[in-house]
Each structure stands twice: as structure tokens, then as C-alpha cells.
Design an enzyme around this catalytic site. Structure first.
Site, PDB file in Angstrom:
ATOM      1  N   HIS A 201     -43.414  -4.190  15.124  1.00  0.00           N
ATOM      2  CA  HIS A 201     -44.223  -2.980  15.043  1.00  0.00           C
ATOM      3  C   HIS A 201     -43.986  -2.135  16.292  1.00  0.00           C
ATOM      4  O   HIS A 201     -43.927  -2.690  17.392  1.00  0.00           O
ATOM      5  CB  HIS A 201     -45.705  -3.368  14.967  1.00  0.00           C
ATOM      6  CG  HIS A 201     -46.624  -2.189  14.997  1.00  0.00           C
ATOM      7  ND1 HIS A 201     -46.831  -1.387  13.899  1.00  0.00           N
ATOM      8  CD2 HIS A 201     -47.375  -1.667  16.008  1.00  0.00           C
ATOM      9  CE1 HIS A 201     -47.685  -0.422  14.224  1.00  0.00           C
ATOM     10  NE2 HIS A 201     -48.033  -0.569  15.503  1.00  0.00           N
TER      11      HIS A 201
ATOM     12  N   LYS B 189      -2.367   4.646   2.895  1.00  0.00           N
ATOM     13  CA  LYS B 189      -2.805   4.086   4.173  1.00  0.00           C
ATOM     14  C   LYS B 189      -3.835   3.022   3.850  1.00  0.00           C
ATOM     15  O   LYS B 189      -4.676   3.241   2.961  1.00  0.00           O
ATOM     16  CB  LYS B 189      -3.519   5.164   4.999  1.00  0.00           C
ATOM     17  CG  LYS B 189      -2.613   6.136   5.701  1.00  0.00           C
ATOM     18  CD  LYS B 189      -3.487   7.174   6.401  1.00  0.00           C
ATOM     19  CE  LYS B 189      -2.738   7.846   7.517  1.00  0.00           C
ATOM     20  NZ  LYS B 189      -3.629   8.712   8.307  1.00  0.00           N
TER      21      LYS B 189
ATOM     22  N   GLY C  20     -22.749  16.678 -12.280  1.00  0.00           N
ATOM     23  CA  GLY C  20     -22.954  15.235 -12.180  1.00  0.00           C
ATOM     24  C   GLY C  20     -23.961  14.925 -11.080  1.00  0.00           C
ATOM     25  O   GLY C  20     -23.754  15.295  -9.929  1.00  0.00           O
ATOM     26  N   GLY C  21     -25.040  14.257 -11.461  1.00  0.00           N
ATOM     27  CA  GLY C  21     -26.112  13.956 -10.493  1.00  0.00           C
ATOM     28  C   GLY C  21     -26.199  12.475 -10.200  1.00  0.00           C
ATOM     29  O   GLY C  21     -27.284  11.914 -10.090  1.00  0.00           O
TER      30      GLY C  21
ATOM     31  N   GLU D  45       0.859  -1.186   0.000  1.00  0.00           N
ATOM     32  CA  GLU D  45       0.000   0.000   0.000  1.00  0.00           C
ATOM     33  C   GLU D  45       0.894   1.235   0.000  1.00  0.00           C
ATOM     34  O   GLU D  45       1.840   1.323   0.773  1.00  0.00           O
ATOM     35  CB  GLU D  45      -0.928  -0.043   1.227  1.00  0.00           C
ATOM     36  CG  GLU D  45      -1.688   1.238   1.517  1.00  0.00           C
ATOM     37  CD  GLU D  45      -2.569   1.721   0.368  1.00  0.00           C
ATOM     38  OE1 GLU D  45      -3.379   0.926  -0.140  1.00  0.00           O
ATOM     39  OE2 GLU D  45      -2.428   2.899  -0.026  1.00  0.00           O
TER      40      GLU D  45
ATOM     41  N   ARG E 140     -15.841   7.981 -11.518  1.00  0.00           N
ATOM     42  CA  ARG E 140     -14.464   7.680 -11.129  1.00  0.00           C
ATOM     43  C   ARG E 140     -13.818   6.847 -12.230  1.00  0.00           C
ATOM     44  O   ARG E 140     -14.514   6.146 -12.969  1.00  0.00           O
ATOM     45  CB  ARG E 140     -14.444   6.916  -9.792  1.00  0.00           C
ATOM     46  CG  ARG E 140     -15.051   7.728  -8.649  1.00  0.00           C
ATOM     47  CD  ARG E 140     -14.994   6.983  -7.323  1.00  0.00           C
ATOM     48  NE  ARG E 140     -13.654   6.756  -6.852  1.00  0.00           N
ATOM     49  CZ  ARG E 140     -12.937   7.631  -6.110  1.00  0.00           C
ATOM     50  NH1 ARG E 140     -13.466   8.784  -5.753  1.00  0.00           N
ATOM     51  NH2 ARG E 140     -11.717   7.339  -5.728  1.00  0.00           N
TER      52      ARG E 140
ATOM     53  N   GLY F 208      -8.131   2.628   1.864  1.00  0.00           N
ATOM     54  CA  GLY F 208      -8.489   3.055   0.515  1.00  0.00           C
ATOM     55  C   GLY F 208      -9.442   4.241   0.465  1.00  0.00           C
ATOM     56  O   GLY F 208      -9.625   4.978   1.446  1.00  0.00           O
TER      57      GLY F 208
ATOM     58  N   VAL G 197     -22.281  21.025 -19.811  1.00  0.00           N
ATOM     59  CA  VAL G 197     -21.497  22.095 -19.186  1.00  0.00           C
ATOM     60  C   VAL G 197     -20.334  22.404 -20.112  1.00  0.00           C
ATOM     61  O   VAL G 197     -19.618  21.501 -20.546  1.00  0.00           O
ATOM     62  CB  VAL G 197     -20.969  21.624 -17.813  1.00  0.00           C
ATOM     63  CG1 VAL G 197     -20.146  22.719 -17.157  1.00  0.00           C
ATOM     64  CG2 VAL G 197     -22.124  21.212 -16.908  1.00  0.00           C
TER      65      VAL G 197
ATOM     66  N   ILE H 273     -22.524  10.350  -5.887  1.00  0.00           N
ATOM     67  CA  ILE H 273     -21.657  11.324  -5.213  1.00  0.00           C
ATOM     68  C   ILE H 273     -22.259  12.723  -5.323  1.00  0.00           C
ATOM     69  O   ILE H 273     -22.350  13.461  -4.332  1.00  0.00           O
ATOM     70  CB  ILE H 273     -20.230  11.289  -5.813  1.00  0.00           C
ATOM     71  CG1 ILE H 273     -19.561   9.947  -5.492  1.00  0.00           C
ATOM     72  CG2 ILE H 273     -19.385  12.452  -5.302  1.00  0.00           C
ATOM     73  CD1 ILE H 273     -18.122   9.821  -5.960  1.00  0.00           C
TER      74      ILE H 273
HETATM   75  P1  NAD Z   1     -21.807   8.142 -11.357  1.00  0.00           P
HETATM   76  O1  NAD Z   1     -21.275   7.548 -12.606  1.00  0.00           O
HETATM   77  O2  NAD Z   1     -22.730   7.380 -10.513  1.00  0.00           O
HETATM   78  O3  NAD Z   1     -22.550   9.526 -11.724  1.00  0.00           O
HETATM   79  C1  NAD Z   1     -21.918  10.540 -12.471  1.00  0.00           C
HETATM   80  C2  NAD Z   1     -22.976  11.386 -13.131  1.00  0.00           C
HETATM   81  O4  NAD Z   1     -22.330  12.450 -13.788  1.00  0.00           O
HETATM   82  C3  NAD Z   1     -23.779  10.632 -14.173  1.00  0.00           C
HETATM   83  O5  NAD Z   1     -25.147  10.850 -13.917  1.00  0.00           O
HETATM   84  C4  NAD Z   1     -23.345  11.271 -15.486  1.00  0.00           C
HETATM   85  O6  NAD Z   1     -24.370  11.320 -16.433  1.00  0.00           O
HETATM   86  C5  NAD Z   1     -22.962  12.680 -15.029  1.00  0.00           C
HETATM   87  N1  NAD Z   1     -22.010  13.353 -15.896  1.00  0.00           N
HETATM   88  C6  NAD Z   1     -20.896  12.817 -16.462  1.00  0.00           C
HETATM   89  N2  NAD Z   1     -20.247  13.780 -17.165  1.00  0.00           N
HETATM   90  C7  NAD Z   1     -20.958  14.928 -17.011  1.00  0.00           C
HETATM   91  C8  NAD Z   1     -20.804  16.268 -17.470  1.00  0.00           C
HETATM   92  N3  NAD Z   1     -19.744  16.630 -18.213  1.00  0.00           N
HETATM   93  N4  NAD Z   1     -21.744  17.192 -17.140  1.00  0.00           N
HETATM   94  C9  NAD Z   1     -22.806  16.841 -16.361  1.00  0.00           C
HETATM   95  N5  NAD Z   1     -23.002  15.597 -15.917  1.00  0.00           N
HETATM   96  C10 NAD Z   1     -22.091  14.652 -16.220  1.00  0.00           C
HETATM   97  O7  NAD Z   1     -20.532   8.637 -10.561  1.00  0.00           O
HETATM   98  P2  NAD Z   1     -20.359   9.272  -9.122  1.00  0.00           P
HETATM   99  O8  NAD Z   1     -21.635   9.771  -8.567  1.00  0.00           O
HETATM  100  O9  NAD Z   1     -19.238  10.231  -9.285  1.00  0.00           O
HETATM  101  O10 NAD Z   1     -19.869   8.037  -8.277  1.00  0.00           O
HETATM  102  C11 NAD Z   1     -18.709   7.298  -8.683  1.00  0.00           C
HETATM  103  C12 NAD Z   1     -18.846   5.861  -8.286  1.00  0.00           C
HETATM  104  O11 NAD Z   1     -18.811   5.741  -6.886  1.00  0.00           O
HETATM  105  C13 NAD Z   1     -20.128   5.262  -8.786  1.00  0.00           C
HETATM  106  O12 NAD Z   1     -19.909   3.958  -9.241  1.00  0.00           O
HETATM  107  C14 NAD Z   1     -20.976   5.242  -7.557  1.00  0.00           C
HETATM  108  O13 NAD Z   1     -21.909   4.189  -7.567  1.00  0.00           O
HETATM  109  C15 NAD Z   1     -19.963   5.069  -6.443  1.00  0.00           C
HETATM  110  N6  NAD Z   1     -20.458   5.691  -5.233  1.00  0.00           N
HETATM  111  C16 NAD Z   1     -21.483   5.129  -4.595  1.00  0.00           C
HETATM  112  C17 NAD Z   1     -21.988   5.728  -3.473  1.00  0.00           C
HETATM  113  C18 NAD Z   1     -23.114   5.099  -2.768  1.00  0.00           C
HETATM  114  O14 NAD Z   1     -23.574   4.068  -3.214  1.00  0.00           O
HETATM  115  N7  NAD Z   1     -23.601   5.698  -1.695  1.00  0.00           N
HETATM  116  C19 NAD Z   1     -21.488   6.919  -3.017  1.00  0.00           C
HETATM  117  C20 NAD Z   1     -20.461   7.469  -3.706  1.00  0.00           C
HETATM  118  C21 NAD Z   1     -19.955   6.843  -4.823  1.00  0.00           C
END
Ligand code: NAD
Length: 495
Positions: free
Chosen positions: A474, A66, A209-210, A63, A297, A69, A266, A213
Site C-alpha cells: 500500500h 530481421k 476495425g475495433g 530469416e 491479421r 518479427g 464499410v 490494433i
Molecule cells: P482483431 O481480430 O482483434 O480485430 C479486428 C476487428 O475488425 C474485429 O473487431 C472485427 O470485427 C473488425 N472487422 C473485420 N472486418 C471489418 C470490416 N470490414 N469493417 C469493420 N470492422 C471489421 O484484429 P486486430 O485488432 O487487427 O489484431 C490482430 C491480431 O493481433 C489479434 O489477434 C490481436 O489480438 C493481436 N494484437 C494484440 C495486441 C495486444 O494484445 N495488445 C495488439 C495488437 C495486435
């Protein structure tokens, strides 16, 4: 298979204080091949190490930073702590509805950051102790794979060391993707990595990005007083989520003044004296103090070498593996975010265990990625497993669906969180009732803690009739799942 010998067995006889001081280096290196050399100490890598070591394998873990990850240091754990702070803030704000006089809350962000870091540090200490307790030999540095399952460690406290493994696991994780025109400076433009330690929350932020995350950070910042806009390229938020669930999330976001703009491209941003102007869509702009890039990612394979090996990368840069996480190089595996499977810590755990089981001579089943549990911790929370209604129909299933809202659930009303729904998708039987449960999709209070029952039902391939026999305590929110299953038998209680 080698069992605890050579350098490691000598180390293990040393008193505890001496163990602390020994860092494996070229001089004191292990001379026998390890059973398994793991590169990357995130959830996939450390799960393989802990599980394998619990069954007696002699394991080296390389690693560069740390152990823990992304999940522990810049992902799940710190992000959920900040979301919990947002939840406490919301609760205090709404306290007067319960007759509790608390006044208007204010935020001491530095205390939040310290609390978050303390939790991360405590878990890091626990994990390090577990690995040490199981006699996993830790190497500090960057690991790269060469021919014949030789792993070179360099650039860290272990110096330049070559290790040999009967098996090797590549588990080097992922890093945030960025987009052209948005240089990450850690102040005006950040990814999740920087946002988790930002010195102060902004007044105005745009989240690009919606996905999971983006929605989690948008929700957290909005609850703590930031004016948030989400810019999403696709027509809807939360790709992969059932549409009914996404609609409820968007409704809640809008109620809390989060501006959700979908289907927008964007184009760039122009920094000015107060913040920066983000351009999107048909010449629209929005001025903000912070831009959060949350566009997914990418696999992290920098420095991993692979020369002289048969390991291949996919065209998107992931390590190419089969359904047993095997690469094209014999006895070399890949697991976690560096392979093209859902980037979820618990999927990494499962893959790490799958790899360790094969090394131990078990005959494990591959992971069914279509039914893994998904949990998103925005407010309201989202949790699901199995097929959405649309996916089930596209897959050719004739389905029946039940939808039940938390507004009819006593416990949800008691905690003051009546918004949300449990939706169940089941195969339709000849008499119109539900057969096998194909998917469960939830949005609302504490649904991430309620997903376990749904996960078991879907993955055990349980039928509606079987699950409807069970009793739910319940008053709990988990009753709503029971009520929703019961309704698919053609009879019902409250719903
Ligand atoms: P994601 O791929 O889930 O979502 C990214 C979003 O960004 C997509 O909806 C995509 O259409 C949009 N996008 C991409 N390029 C764009 C642009 N130029 N302009 C506007 N929108 C754009 O990725 P994430 O939310 O960054 O998460 C990364 C990974 O980590 C995913 O696999 C996710 O499942 C995982 N993760 C999971 C959790 C959880 O389950 N609670 C939390 C964090 C991350």
C-alpha cells in the site's frame, strides 16, 4: 542427438571479428543435420532457438528480413512506444492539475519516430547478440520446406542452401488483412505496418476495425490531436473482452471525442482533393485524411513450399497443428501467428518453448489458450486472463462476481487516473462465497503491469480463500485486485 559439430564448431573457434563476416552459404554450409531448423525469426521462432540452444541443441534459424518479427519491427514494441508518447503528451496537458506549469504541449513527430526506431534497433541488436552468443547459425533468405525435413534457403545473402533438420519448426508469422476496395498505398490507406512510420499524423482519420490494433491506434492518434472515428462491423469493440470492461473503454474514448460506430459495414472509399470519403452503413460517408485498416491479421505462408510434405493448412490458411504444435509431417512443428492460436507474442514464446522442450525429450503440458494473458495498451489500458462473466455462464458455471473501481484507490487518484475497474469472476460455493477464480478482467491505469498476479491466480487454479490470505503493498494500484478477491469471501475492507 547431434551436439555442436561440423561447420559450426569450426566457426566457433574463429576469433570474434571473423564470425561477423561469415554468412553461411552453399559453399561453407553445415554438412551434418541440425537438431532443429527454424523458419522465421519472430517471437515463436527465436524463442524455440534461444531456449533450445540454451539446453545445447544445434540450431539453424532462417530469416528473410530481421530477427524479431512483427512484434519487434512492426508490432508490439513500436506501437507501444507511440502509445507511450501519447501518454506523456496527456500527462503534460494535465500537468497544471498538479500545480506543474508546463504550458500547452506540441508534438515533434519526427523525434517520436526516431525514439521509437532507436528502441527497436537496440532490442534488435540485443536479440542478434543473444542468438550469436548461443551459437544459433543464422541463414539470410526465404526458407521453404521440402520432403524429409529439408529446408531450402534462397533469395538472401546466404544464397541457395539446403539444410537438413532432425526437426523443423515453421514460424513464419502473419501479415495484416486488407479489405476489398481499400488498396494499401501507404499514404491515404495504411495498415499498422505503414502507420508506425507515417511521416505526419493526420488531422482526421478513420480506423476500420475495433479490435486490439484498432483501439490502440485510435487511442494514440486521438491523444495526439487527430479527430478519430472507429468503424467496427460487430456490435461491440474489442471482441473477447468482458462487456463491463469494453463499456468503460468506449466511455473513455467518447470523452476524448473518438467517434465509435459499431455494427456498421464499410462499403468503400472515394479519394478527392482533400482526403477521401469513406462510405459505410446506410449511405453514410465521412471525409478523412487517413484510413487505417485494422481488421485482423492473416497467416503468412507465402513461399513456404510444403510440397512433398504432409503439412496441411486449415481452410483459413493457418498451418494445421495439434495441441503440441505438431503438424501431420513427422517431426515438423508450427508455432506463432502462422497457427490458429491467439496472435500474441507471448503465446508465440510459449509455443516456441513447448516445441523445444519436446525436442529435448521433456514431456511438457500443452498450452491452455483459454487462460493466456491479454494486454491492450489503449488508454485506458485493458488486461485480462481466463473467462469473462458471459463466457463462464455459457460454460455452465454458477458464478459470483466482484467489481471494484479505481476511483476508490489511493494511488490511482494520486496519479490522476481514477477511471477503471477490476472485475473478478469466481465459481460460486454453496454458502454464496467465491471458490476457484475463473477470470480476472481489468481496465484502467497500468493494468497491463498488474495482470501477473491475476494470471498466476487463474492459472494456478487458486481459490478466493487462498488468494485473500496474501498482502498487497500500500499504496499501489495492485491493491484493487486484493480488495476484489477479499470481497468474494463475503467480508471486505474498503470496498
Ligand atoms: P482483431 O481480430 O482483434 O480485430 C479486428 C476487428 O475488425 C474485429 O473487431 C472485427 O470485427 C473488425 N472487422 C473485420 N472486418 C471489418 C470490416 N470490414 N469493417 C469493420 N470492422 C471489421 O484484429 P486486430 O485488432 O487487427 O489484431 C490482430 C491480431 O493481433 C489479434 O489477434 C490481436 O489480438 C493481436 N494484437 C494484440 C495486441 C495486444 O494484445 N495488445 C495488439 C495488437 C495486435
Amino acid at each position: 542427438m547431434a551436439r555442436r559439430q561440423g561447420w559450426c564448431s569450426q566457426l566457433c573457434r574463429l576469433p570474434a571479428a571473423a564470425i561477423e563476416e561469415v554468412v553461411p552459404t552453399a559453399e561453407n554450409a553445415h554438412t551434418e543435420p541440425f537438431d532443429l531448423v527454424v523458419i522465421g525469426g519472430g517471437p515463436a521462432g527465436y524463442a524455440a532457438a534461444l531456449y533450445g540452444a540454451s539446453a545445447g541443441l544445434d540450431i539453424a534459424l532462417v530469416e528473410k528480413h530481421k530477427v524479431g518479427g512483427t512484434c519487434l519491427h512492426v508490432g508490439c514494441i513500436p506501437a507501444k512506444e507511440l502509445l507511450e508518447t501519447a501518454s506523456v503528451y496527456r500527462t503534460v496537458k494535465g500537468a497544471s492539475a498538479f500545480g506543474v506549469v508546463a504550458g500547452e504541449p506540441s508534438l515533434e513527430w519526427s523525434v517520436t519516430l526516431t525514439r521509437k526506431q532507436n528502441i527497436v534497433d537496440q532490442l534488435f541488436k540485443g536479440l542478434s547478440g543473444l542468438l550469436k552468443g548461443r551459437k544459433v547459425t543464422m541463414f539470410d533468405g526465404v526458407g521453404s520446406l521440402k520432403a524429409d525435413r529439408t529446408v531450402r534457403v534462397s533469395g538472401g545473402a546466404s544464397g541457395d542452401v539446403e539444410l537438413k533438420g532432425q526437426y523443423v519448426l515453421l514460424a513464419t508469422g502473419s501479415v495484416p488483412r486488407t479489405i476489398p476496395g481499400f488498396d494499401i498505398d501507404g499514404e491515404l490507406v495504411v495498415t499498422s505496418d505503414e502507420l508506425l512510420s507515417i511521416p505526419a499524423l493526420p488531422e482526421r482519420a478513420v480506423v476500420i476495425g475495433g479490435g486490439a490494433i484498432g483501439c490502440e491506434f485510435a487511442s494514440m492518434m486521438a491523444d495526439l490531436g487527430t479527430k478519430v472515428t472507429i468503424l467496427e462491423a460487430l456490435p461491440k469493440l474489442l471482441p473477447g473482452c468482458d462487456e463491463d470492461i469494453t463499456n468503460l473503454v468506449v466511455r473513455s474514448f467518447k470523452k476524448r471525442s473518438i467517434d465509435v460506430r459499431t455494427g456498421v459495414i464499410v462499403s468503400g472509399h472515394t479519394p478527392g482533393p482533400s482526403g477521401t470519403k469513406v462510405s459505410f452503413g446506410d449511405g453514410e460517408t465521412i471525409e478523412v485524411d487517413l484510413v487505417v485498416i485494422a481488421v485482423g491479421r492473416r497467416p503468412h505462408t507465402d513461399g513456404l513450399g510444403l510440397d512433398g510434405t504432409a503439412v496441411k493448412l486449415t481452410d483459413r490458411g493457418y498451418i494445421d497443428v495439434d495441441k503440441y504444435c505438431r503438424t501431420a509431417e513427422p517431426n515438423v512443428f508450427g508455432a506463432g501467428d502462422v497457427i490458429a492460436t491467439p496472435a500474441l507474442a507471448h503465446v508465440g514464446f510459449a509455443e516456441g518453448i513447448l516445441v523445444a522442450k519436446q525436442i529435448l525429450g521433456d514431456d511438457p503440458l500443452p498450452i491452455d489458450y483459454s487462460r493466456v494473458p491479454w494486454c491492450i495498451y489503449c488508454h485506458p489500458e485493458v488486461a485480462f486472463t481466463g473467462l469473462s462473466e458471459q463466457q463462464a455462464k455459457e460454460a455452465g458455471f454458477d458464478v459470483v462476481v466482484s467489481k471494484h473501481r479505481f476511483i476508490g484507490n489511493g494511488r490511482a487518484l494520486i496519479v490522476g487516473e481514477p477511471d477503471g475497474m477490476v472485475k473478478i469472476i469466481a465459481e460460486k460455493q454453496a454458502d454464496g462465497t467465491g471458490g476457484r477464480i475463473l477470470g480476472v478482467h481489468m481496465v484502467g491505469p497500468w493494468v497491463t503491469e498488474q495482470l501477473g498476479q491475476a494470471y498466476l491466480s487463474v492459472n494456478w487454479e487458486a481459490t478466493v480463500a487462498e488468494v485473500a490470505e496474501f498482502i498487497w503493498p500500500h499504496p499501489t494500484m495492485s491493491e484493487l485486485f486484493g480488495e476484489s478477491v477479499l470481497a468474494l469471501t463475503g467480508r471486505s475492507l474498503h470496498g
